[in-house]
Design an enzyme around this catalytic site. Structure first.
Site, PDB file in Angstrom:
ATOM      1  N   ASP A 109       0.846  -1.200   0.000  1.00 13.89           N
ATOM      2  CA  ASP A 109       0.000   0.000   0.000  1.00 13.89           C
ATOM      3  C   ASP A 109       0.883   1.252   0.000  1.00 13.89           C
ATOM      4  OD1 ASP A 109       0.843  -0.204   2.610  1.00 13.89           O
ATOM      5  OD2 ASP A 109      -1.139   0.069   3.524  1.00 13.89           O
ATOM      6  N   SER A 110       2.212   1.048   0.007  1.00 10.38           N
ATOM      7  CA  SER A 110       3.147   2.157  -0.237  1.00 10.38           C
ATOM      8  C   SER A 110       2.906   2.760  -1.617  1.00 10.38           C
ATOM      9  CB  SER A 110       4.599   1.668  -0.120  1.00 10.38           C
ATOM     10  OG  SER A 110       4.795   0.491  -0.881  1.00 10.38           O
ATOM     11  N   ASP A 141      -0.921  -6.108  -0.030  1.00 11.84           N
ATOM     12  CA  ASP A 141      -1.319  -5.456   1.220  1.00 11.84           C
ATOM     13  C   ASP A 141      -2.820  -5.268   1.286  1.00 11.84           C
ATOM     14  OD1 ASP A 141       0.742  -4.934   3.013  1.00 11.84           O
ATOM     15  OD2 ASP A 141       1.412  -3.142   1.942  1.00 11.84           O
ATOM     16  N   LYS A 193      -1.176  -9.359   3.129  1.00  8.36           N
ATOM     17  CA  LYS A 193      -0.422  -8.873   4.297  1.00  8.36           C
ATOM     18  C   LYS A 193      -1.282  -7.845   5.017  1.00  8.36           C
ATOM     19  CE  LYS A 193       3.295  -5.970   3.987  1.00  8.36           C
ATOM     20  NZ  LYS A 193       2.797  -4.791   4.739  1.00  8.36           N
ATOM     21  N   GLU A 208      -1.330  -5.278   8.804  1.00  6.22           N
ATOM     22  CA  GLU A 208      -0.489  -4.704   9.856  1.00  6.22           C
ATOM     23  C   GLU A 208      -1.088  -4.916  11.240  1.00  6.22           C
ATOM     24  OE1 GLU A 208       0.324  -0.595   8.952  1.00  6.22           O
ATOM     25  OE2 GLU A 208       1.036  -1.059   6.925  1.00  6.22           O
ATOM     26  N   GLU A 260       9.332  -4.187  10.738  1.00  5.61           N
ATOM     27  CA  GLU A 260       9.724  -2.887  10.165  1.00  5.61           C
ATOM     28  C   GLU A 260      10.158  -1.909  11.261  1.00  5.61           C
ATOM     29  OE1 GLU A 260       7.090  -1.124   7.287  1.00  5.61           O
ATOM     30  OE2 GLU A 260       8.201   0.756   7.269  1.00  5.61           O
TER      31      GLU A 260
HETATM   32  O1  KIV Z   1       3.542  -1.053   1.743  1.00  7.01           O
HETATM   33  C1  KIV Z   1       4.673  -1.546   1.679  1.00  7.01           C
HETATM   34  O2  KIV Z   1       5.390  -1.352   0.690  1.00  7.01           O
HETATM   35  C2  KIV Z   1       5.127  -2.361   2.799  1.00  7.01           C
HETATM   36  C3  KIV Z   1       6.531  -2.800   2.876  1.00  7.01           C
HETATM   37  C4  KIV Z   1       7.607  -2.005   2.404  1.00  7.01           C
HETATM   38  C5  KIV Z   1       6.849  -3.754   3.951  1.00  7.01           C
HETATM   39  O3  KIV Z   1       4.353  -2.673   3.644  1.00  7.01           O
END
Ligand code: KIV
Length: 267
Positions: free
Chosen positions: A46-47, A85, A115, A117, A184
């Site tokens: 989600d980056s 994510d 994934k 959090e 992280e």
């Molecule tokens: O959103 C993301 O890119 C991430 C990672 C860099 C671990 O969660």
């Protein structure tokens, strides 16, 4: 051609002591290049909200946006394990919504794992998703979706009390059935401790060398992100310099009528 990787291959790599390589991707060309070069796992992070869409944090990213990017990445992946994510608010409300959204990322996005959090606070959510046979990767420590609670992007787990809480979080994630966990923004010593205390692969980002693998954002390692560069990022290339030069050359050649030449024109 390399064999398609599954969560079992990733877990075997930890047992064999082979480091696991992970990069983020948000589109087809980057995904197919990193897949072709033999990356073990690709994360549609989600980056995307910060490095592609230009938001200040990852909170505005929606399910529809994650699905769009996941489908684009899926088309470029042959051998890597594809993880996506779950964006903010797609798994926090209740277990039914979390399961539906995880299922959509697999069914409509083509992901092989999701994934999310959090630690002990999301253990029930992880269990609920794993129970429908969708593999889950955990993510503890500096969790970007908690930016407002943390008061910024700060290293987590510094004192013994905080460190014990993060250790318990990683263990809760493992016990809930996650196949792997991202650590992280935590001290290297704590990441070593957590890696020794759990039996699933730990993937570090700003967590030192003793994790089972490493993940970084592709825009950061290629020098594509001009806004900021965290201490844990190593720039393996200066792509933005190359892009800027290409753009300058194009502008110059159009202005001076060097481009298009006869070889780029039709008779
Ligand atoms: O959103 C993301 O890119 C991430 C990672 C860099 C671990 O969660």
């Amino acid at each position: 051609m390399q064999k398609k990787k599954t969560i079992l291959d990733i877990q075997k790599m930890r047992q064999a002591g082979e480091k696991i390589t992970v990069l983020t991707a948000y589109d087809y060309p980057f995904a197919s290049m990193m897949d072709g070069e033999g990356i073990d796992m690709i994360l549609v992070g989600d980056s995307v909200g910060t490095v592609v869409a230009g938001y200040d944090d990852t909170l505005p990213v929606t399910m529809d946006e994650m699905l769009y990017h996941c489908r684009a990445v899926r088309r470029g992946v042959r051998q890597a394990l594809l993880v996506v994510d779950m964006p903010f608010l797609s798994y926090q409300i209740d277990l039914t919504e979390a399961r539906r959204n995880a299922g959509r990322l697999v069914k409509e996005g083509g992901a092989e794992a999701v994934k999310l959090e959090g630690g002990s606070n999301v253990a029930d959510t992880i269990r609920a998703i794993v129970d429908m046979d969708v593999p889950v990767m955990g993510h503890v420590g500096l969790t970007p979706q908690s930016v407002h609670r943390m008061g910024g992007y700060k290293v987590q787990g510094k004192g013994r009390e905080q460190a014990d809480r993060l250790l318990a979080d990683a263990q809760a994630v493992e016990q809930a059935g996650a196949f792997s966990v991202v650590l992280e923004g935590i001290p290297a010593g704590l990441a070593r401790e957590i890696t020794a205390a759990v039996s699933i692969p730990t993937i570090g980002i700003g967590a030192g060398v003793d994790c089972d693998g490493q993940v970084l954002v592709i825009h950061d390692i290629l020098g594509l992100c001009e806004k900021y560069s965290p201490k844990f990022v190593k720039k393996f290339a200066d792509v933005s310099g190359t892009i800027r030069q290409g753009i300058r050359d194009y502008i110059d050649e159009v202005k001076s009528e060097q481009f298009p030449g006869s070889e780029h024109s039709f008779k």
